[in-house]
Scaffold this motif. Sequence first.
Motif, PDB file in Angstrom:
ATOM      1  N   ARG A  39       0.863  -1.192   0.000  1.00  5.23           N
ATOM      2  CA  ARG A  39       0.000   0.000   0.000  1.00  5.23           C
ATOM      3  C   ARG A  39       0.899   1.243   0.000  1.00  5.23           C
ATOM      4  O   ARG A  39       2.047   1.184   0.432  1.00  5.23           O
ATOM      5  N   PRO A  40       0.375   2.365  -0.436  1.00  5.97           N
ATOM      6  CA  PRO A  40       1.185   3.599  -0.446  1.00  5.97           C
ATOM      7  C   PRO A  40       1.687   4.005   0.940  1.00  5.97           C
ATOM      8  O   PRO A  40       2.728   4.651   1.050  1.00  5.97           O
ATOM      9  N   ASP A  41       0.962   3.600   2.002  1.00  7.12           N
ATOM     10  CA  ASP A  41       1.387   3.962   3.351  1.00  7.12           C
ATOM     11  C   ASP A  41       2.227   2.876   4.025  1.00  7.12           C
ATOM     12  O   ASP A  41       2.498   2.948   5.216  1.00  7.12           O
ATOM     13  N   HIS A  42       2.663   1.883   3.252  1.00  6.28           N
ATOM     14  CA  HIS A  42       3.467   0.799   3.826  1.00  6.28           C
ATOM     15  C   HIS A  42       4.780   1.372   4.366  1.00  6.28           C
ATOM     16  O   HIS A  42       5.385   2.264   3.751  1.00  6.28           O
ATOM     17  N   PRO A  43       5.254   0.887   5.525  1.00  7.08           N
ATOM     18  CA  PRO A  43       6.487   1.421   6.130  1.00  7.08           C
ATOM     19  C   PRO A  43       7.718   1.389   5.220  1.00  7.08           C
ATOM     20  O   PRO A  43       8.548   2.295   5.275  1.00  7.08           O
ATOM     21  N   ILE A  44       7.833   0.373   4.378  1.00  8.33           N
ATOM     22  CA  ILE A  44       8.991   0.314   3.482  1.00  8.33           C
ATOM     23  C   ILE A  44       8.935   1.464   2.483  1.00  8.33           C
ATOM     24  O   ILE A  44       9.936   2.131   2.236  1.00  8.33           O
ATOM     25  N   LEU A  45       7.760   1.710   1.928  1.00  7.17           N
ATOM     26  CA  LEU A  45       7.630   2.808   0.967  1.00  7.17           C
ATOM     27  C   LEU A  45       7.831   4.151   1.649  1.00  7.17           C
ATOM     28  O   LEU A  45       8.436   5.063   1.073  1.00  7.17           O
ATOM     29  N   GLN A  46       7.342   4.269   2.875  1.00 10.72           N
ATOM     30  CA  GLN A  46       7.520   5.510   3.620  1.00 10.72           C
ATOM     31  C   GLN A  46       9.003   5.758   3.913  1.00 10.72           C
ATOM     32  O   GLN A  46       9.480   6.884   3.815  1.00 10.72           O
ATOM     33  N   ALA A  47       9.728   4.704   4.277  1.00 11.80           N
ATOM     34  CA  ALA A  47      11.136   4.842   4.653  1.00 11.80           C
ATOM     35  C   ALA A  47      12.044   5.069   3.452  1.00 11.80           C
ATOM     36  O   ALA A  47      12.986   5.861   3.525  1.00 11.80           O
ATOM     37  N   LEU A  48      11.771   4.390   2.345  1.00 15.14           N
ATOM     38  CA  LEU A  48      12.671   4.452   1.193  1.00 15.14           C
ATOM     39  C   LEU A  48      12.265   5.456   0.132  1.00 15.14           C
ATOM     40  O   LEU A  48      13.058   5.770  -0.752  1.00 15.14           O
ATOM     41  N   GLY A  49      11.049   5.942   0.200  1.00  9.83           N
ATOM     42  CA  GLY A  49      10.615   6.944  -0.760  1.00  9.83           C
ATOM     43  C   GLY A  49       9.947   6.357  -1.989  1.00  9.83           C
ATOM     44  O   GLY A  49       9.913   5.142  -2.185  1.00  9.83           O
ATOM     45  N   PRO A  50       9.424   7.231  -2.859  1.00  8.97           N
ATOM     46  CA  PRO A  50       8.608   6.794  -3.994  1.00  8.97           C
ATOM     47  C   PRO A  50       9.377   6.097  -5.116  1.00  8.97           C
ATOM     48  O   PRO A  50       8.767   5.420  -5.941  1.00  8.97           O
ATOM     49  N   GLU A  51      10.690   6.255  -5.158  1.00  7.04           N
ATOM     50  CA  GLU A  51      11.469   5.569  -6.196  1.00  7.04           C
ATOM     51  C   GLU A  51      12.063   4.263  -5.668  1.00  7.04           C
ATOM     52  O   GLU A  51      11.861   3.203  -6.250  1.00  7.04           O
ATOM     53  N   ASP A  52      12.818   4.361  -4.570  1.00  7.49           N
ATOM     54  CA  ASP A  52      13.502   3.184  -4.041  1.00  7.49           C
ATOM     55  C   ASP A  52      12.536   2.177  -3.420  1.00  7.49           C
ATOM     56  O   ASP A  52      12.737   0.962  -3.553  1.00  7.49           O
TER      57      ASP A  52
END
Length: 120
Positions: A39-52
Motif C-alpha cells: 500500500r502507499p502507506d506501507h512502512p517500506i515505501l515511507q522509509a525508502l521513498g517513492p522511487e527506491d
Amino acid sequence: MTDIPSSLEDVAEACGTRAALALLAHFEGIDLYFPHNPRPDHPILQALGPEDGPAVCHYMAGETVTIPNRSPAKRRARILALHEQGLSTAAIARKMHQTQRWVREVIRRAGEDDQGDLFG
C-alpha cells in the motif's frame, strides 16, 4: 560494499547502495517482509521513498530478510539513555525496534553493573 551487511548486498547491487543503507537505517534489527503489492502507506515505501521503495519491494517481493544490528553496544547505550529520559519500556521498544523483554533485560543488566561490591 564494506558498509553493506551481506544480507543486503543483493539489494544494493540490484536497487542501489542508497536503498540498502536506508533499509538498514530504518529497519535495523528486525525481520522485514517485502510485500508483492505494498500500500502507499506501507512502512517500506515511507522509509525508502517513492522511487527506491517500490523498486526494492518489486525486487524482494515475497521475501523476508533479517536486517542486522550494526552496533549492539550503541543500541544498548541508546536504550539506557531513553530509559534515563523517563520513557516507558514499551515506548523504548517501539522506538528502537526491539522487544519490551529485551529492553527490560538491558535495563536490568545495567542496574547490576551499577551496584557496588557488597563485600569490597
